[in-house]
Scaffold this motif. Structure first.
Motif, mmCIF file in Angstrom:
data_model
loop_
_atom_site.group_PDB
_atom_site.id
_atom_site.type_symbol
_atom_site.label_atom_id
_atom_site.label_comp_id
_atom_site.label_asym_id
_atom_site.label_seq_id
_atom_site.Cartn_x
_atom_site.Cartn_y
_atom_site.Cartn_z
ATOM 1 N N SER A 87 -36.831 -58.835 -25.547
ATOM 2 C CA SER A 87 -35.749 -58.538 -24.617
ATOM 3 C C SER A 87 -35.865 -57.068 -24.238
ATOM 4 C CB SER A 87 -34.380 -58.769 -25.268
ATOM 5 O OG SER A 87 -34.222 -60.106 -25.667
ATOM 6 N N LEU A 88 -35.747 -56.771 -22.962
ATOM 7 C CA LEU A 88 -35.724 -55.392 -22.473
ATOM 8 C C LEU A 88 -34.307 -55.113 -22.010
ATOM 9 C CD1 LEU A 88 -36.976 -52.710 -21.579
ATOM 10 C CD2 LEU A 88 -37.663 -53.836 -19.464
ATOM 11 N N ILE A 89 -33.716 -54.038 -22.531
ATOM 12 C CA ILE A 89 -32.334 -53.730 -22.180
ATOM 13 C C ILE A 89 -32.219 -52.322 -21.610
ATOM 14 C CG2 ILE A 89 -31.472 -55.273 -23.995
ATOM 15 C CD1 ILE A 89 -30.567 -52.574 -25.428
ATOM 16 N N PHE A 90 -31.196 -52.129 -20.780
ATOM 17 C CA PHE A 90 -30.823 -50.791 -20.317
ATOM 18 C C PHE A 90 -29.432 -50.853 -19.714
ATOM 19 C CE2 PHE A 90 -33.300 -52.748 -16.946
ATOM 20 C CZ PHE A 90 -32.606 -52.472 -15.779
ATOM 21 N N THR A 91 -28.820 -49.697 -19.573
ATOM 22 C CA THR A 91 -27.499 -49.578 -18.973
ATOM 23 C C THR A 91 -27.629 -48.842 -17.647
ATOM 24 O OG1 THR A 91 -27.039 -47.505 -20.109
ATOM 25 C CG2 THR A 91 -26.348 -49.522 -21.220
ATOM 26 N N VAL A 92 -26.656 -49.053 -16.778
ATOM 27 C CA VAL A 92 -26.640 -48.376 -15.486
ATOM 28 C C VAL A 92 -25.223 -47.931 -15.142
ATOM 29 C CG1 VAL A 92 -28.656 -49.573 -14.518
ATOM 30 C CG2 VAL A 92 -26.397 -50.568 -14.221
ATOM 31 N N LEU A 93 -25.163 -46.889 -14.355
ATOM 32 C CA LEU A 93 -23.908 -46.437 -13.748
ATOM 33 C C LEU A 93 -24.293 -45.608 -12.528
ATOM 34 C CD1 LEU A 93 -20.811 -46.263 -13.792
ATOM 35 C CD2 LEU A 93 -21.048 -44.152 -15.114
ATOM 36 N N ASN A 94 -24.015 -46.140 -11.353
ATOM 37 C CA ASN A 94 -24.320 -45.452 -10.090
ATOM 38 C C ASN A 94 -25.778 -45.008 -10.023
ATOM 39 O OD1 ASN A 94 -21.653 -45.773 -9.190
ATOM 40 N ND2 ASN A 94 -21.014 -43.920 -10.257
ATOM 41 N N GLU A 95 -26.673 -45.954 -10.213
ATOM 42 C CA GLU A 95 -28.118 -45.673 -10.226
ATOM 43 C C GLU A 95 -28.822 -46.207 -8.988
ATOM 44 O OE1 GLU A 95 -29.927 -43.880 -12.154
ATOM 45 O OE2 GLU A 95 -28.647 -43.549 -13.880
ATOM 46 N N SER A 96 -28.129 -46.339 -7.871
ATOM 47 C CA SER A 96 -28.746 -46.937 -6.686
ATOM 48 C C SER A 96 -29.982 -46.175 -6.211
ATOM 49 C CB SER A 96 -27.731 -47.062 -5.545
ATOM 50 O OG SER A 96 -27.286 -45.783 -5.131
ATOM 51 N N GLU A 97 -30.044 -44.883 -6.453
ATOM 52 C CA GLU A 97 -31.201 -44.094 -6.021
ATOM 53 C C GLU A 97 -32.410 -44.276 -6.940
ATOM 54 O OE1 GLU A 97 -30.451 -40.004 -5.101
ATOM 55 O OE2 GLU A 97 -28.511 -40.482 -4.205
ATOM 56 N N ASN A 98 -32.200 -44.696 -8.178
ATOM 57 C CA ASN A 98 -33.281 -44.778 -9.164
ATOM 58 C C ASN A 98 -33.684 -46.189 -9.572
ATOM 59 O OD1 ASN A 98 -33.397 -41.904 -9.601
ATOM 60 N ND2 ASN A 98 -31.489 -42.111 -10.733
ATOM 61 N N ILE A 99 -32.782 -47.129 -9.475
ATOM 62 C CA ILE A 99 -32.965 -48.411 -10.148
ATOM 63 C C ILE A 99 -34.153 -49.224 -9.636
ATOM 64 C CG2 ILE A 99 -31.340 -49.731 -8.709
ATOM 65 C CD1 ILE A 99 -31.823 -49.956 -12.529
ATOM 66 N N THR A 100 -34.451 -49.125 -8.353
ATOM 67 C CA THR A 100 -35.565 -49.910 -7.811
ATOM 68 C C THR A 100 -36.896 -49.488 -8.418
ATOM 69 O OG1 THR A 100 -34.347 -50.297 -5.771
ATOM 70 C CG2 THR A 100 -36.721 -50.635 -5.691
ATOM 71 N N ARG A 101 -37.064 -48.192 -8.677
ATOM 72 C CA ARG A 101 -38.314 -47.731 -9.308
ATOM 73 C C ARG A 101 -38.472 -48.341 -10.692
ATOM 74 N NH1 ARG A 101 -37.186 -42.054 -7.015
ATOM 75 N NH2 ARG A 101 -35.780 -42.028 -8.762
ATOM 76 N N LEU A 102 -37.401 -48.366 -11.466
ATOM 77 C CA LEU A 102 -37.477 -48.973 -12.796
ATOM 78 C C LEU A 102 -37.768 -50.466 -12.693
ATOM 79 C CD1 LEU A 102 -37.247 -49.077 -15.867
ATOM 80 C CD2 LEU A 102 -34.762 -49.286 -15.584
ATOM 81 N N LEU A 103 -37.047 -51.167 -11.850
ATOM 82 C CA LEU A 103 -37.235 -52.611 -11.720
ATOM 83 C C LEU A 103 -38.664 -52.948 -11.302
ATOM 84 C CD1 LEU A 103 -33.847 -53.462 -9.992
ATOM 85 C CD2 LEU A 103 -34.488 -53.952 -12.368
ATOM 86 N N ASN A 104 -39.203 -52.204 -10.356
ATOM 87 C CA ASN A 104 -40.591 -52.434 -9.932
ATOM 88 C C ASN A 104 -41.566 -52.179 -11.067
ATOM 89 O OD1 ASN A 104 -40.057 -53.300 -7.313
ATOM 90 N ND2 ASN A 104 -40.014 -51.211 -6.526
ATOM 91 N N SER A 105 -41.277 -51.165 -11.892
ATOM 92 C CA SER A 105 -42.178 -50.886 -13.015
ATOM 93 C C SER A 105 -42.083 -51.964 -14.097
ATOM 94 C CB SER A 105 -41.930 -49.486 -13.593
ATOM 95 O OG SER A 105 -40.713 -49.397 -14.298
ATOM 96 N N ILE A 106 -40.962 -52.647 -14.185
ATOM 97 C CA ILE A 106 -40.811 -53.734 -15.161
ATOM 98 C C ILE A 106 -41.674 -54.925 -14.759
ATOM 99 C CG2 ILE A 106 -39.215 -55.453 -16.114
ATOM 100 C CD1 ILE A 106 -37.029 -53.234 -15.975
ATOM 101 N N VAL A 107 -41.638 -55.315 -13.493
ATOM 102 C CA VAL A 107 -42.415 -56.487 -13.080
ATOM 103 C C VAL A 107 -43.912 -56.202 -13.052
ATOM 104 C CG1 VAL A 107 -40.530 -57.572 -11.812
ATOM 105 C CG2 VAL A 107 -42.095 -56.043 -10.605
ATOM 106 N N LYS A 108 -44.302 -54.940 -13.077
ATOM 107 C CA LYS A 108 -45.723 -54.575 -13.083
ATOM 108 C C LYS A 108 -46.267 -54.344 -14.498
ATOM 109 C CE LYS A 108 -45.535 -52.531 -8.514
ATOM 110 N NZ LYS A 108 -45.532 -51.281 -7.742
#
Length: 157
Positions: A6-27
């Motif tokens: 399981s990969l976990i993380f928390t977010v709060l107002n991360e609209s500027e950063n979150i896509t980079r993390l998500l893309n790195s997860i699927v890669k």
């Protein structure tokens, strides 16, 4: 036997950063069996980005939990409780994972005596004012196993 993670993380107002993390997860060379995200009450479009990403990447089993008011620690604890697998890797929304990160941080669990793993991370900066505190926060130690560091939520399993 395949080790499920399981990969976990928390977010709060991360609209500027979150896509980079998500893309790195699927890669990742080793994709997690599930991703558990806890949002602490974002007022930007972070949740919308997460839900759109989950809809467009159905092979990535994502559990998105909205918990307004949750601190980073409370959100992480909730994500851990909601995780389905014994090995839980933790990162942060502002991170971009190296393509082998999950594979490398989970390898030591092949040894049943291993209970926790701290991973390296480099802090990416834009200017001199960010570099000084970033250097102090970075845990990129190479292969030096005799140095003690505190675990960080950015790279921990």
């Amino acid at each position: 036997m395949i080790m499920k993670i399981s990969l976990i993380f928390t977010v709060l107002n991360e609209s500027e950063n979150i896509t980079r993390l998500l893309n790195s997860i699927v890669k990742q060379s080793k994709v997690p069996h599930e991703v558990v995200v806890v949002d602490g009450g974002s007022s930007d479009n972070t949740l919308e980005i997460l839900h759109d990403f989950a809809k467009n990447h159905k092979s990535l089993q994502m559990k998105i939990i909205s918990q307004p008011g949750a601190t980073r620690s409370a959100g992480r604890n909730l994500a851990i409780r909601e995780a389905n697998y014994a090995v839980i890797a933790c990162t942060d929304a502002g991170c971009r994972l190296h393509k082998n990160w999950l594979e490398e941080i989970s390898k030591p669990f092949d040894d049943p005596k291993v209970q926790a793993v701290i991973g390296n991370y480099n802090v990416v900066t834009d200017n001199l004012w960010q570099r000084a505190p970033a250097a102090a926060a970075s845990t990129n130690l190479g292969n030096k196993s005799d140095i003690q560091v505190l675990a960080s939520s950015r790279s921990f399993a």
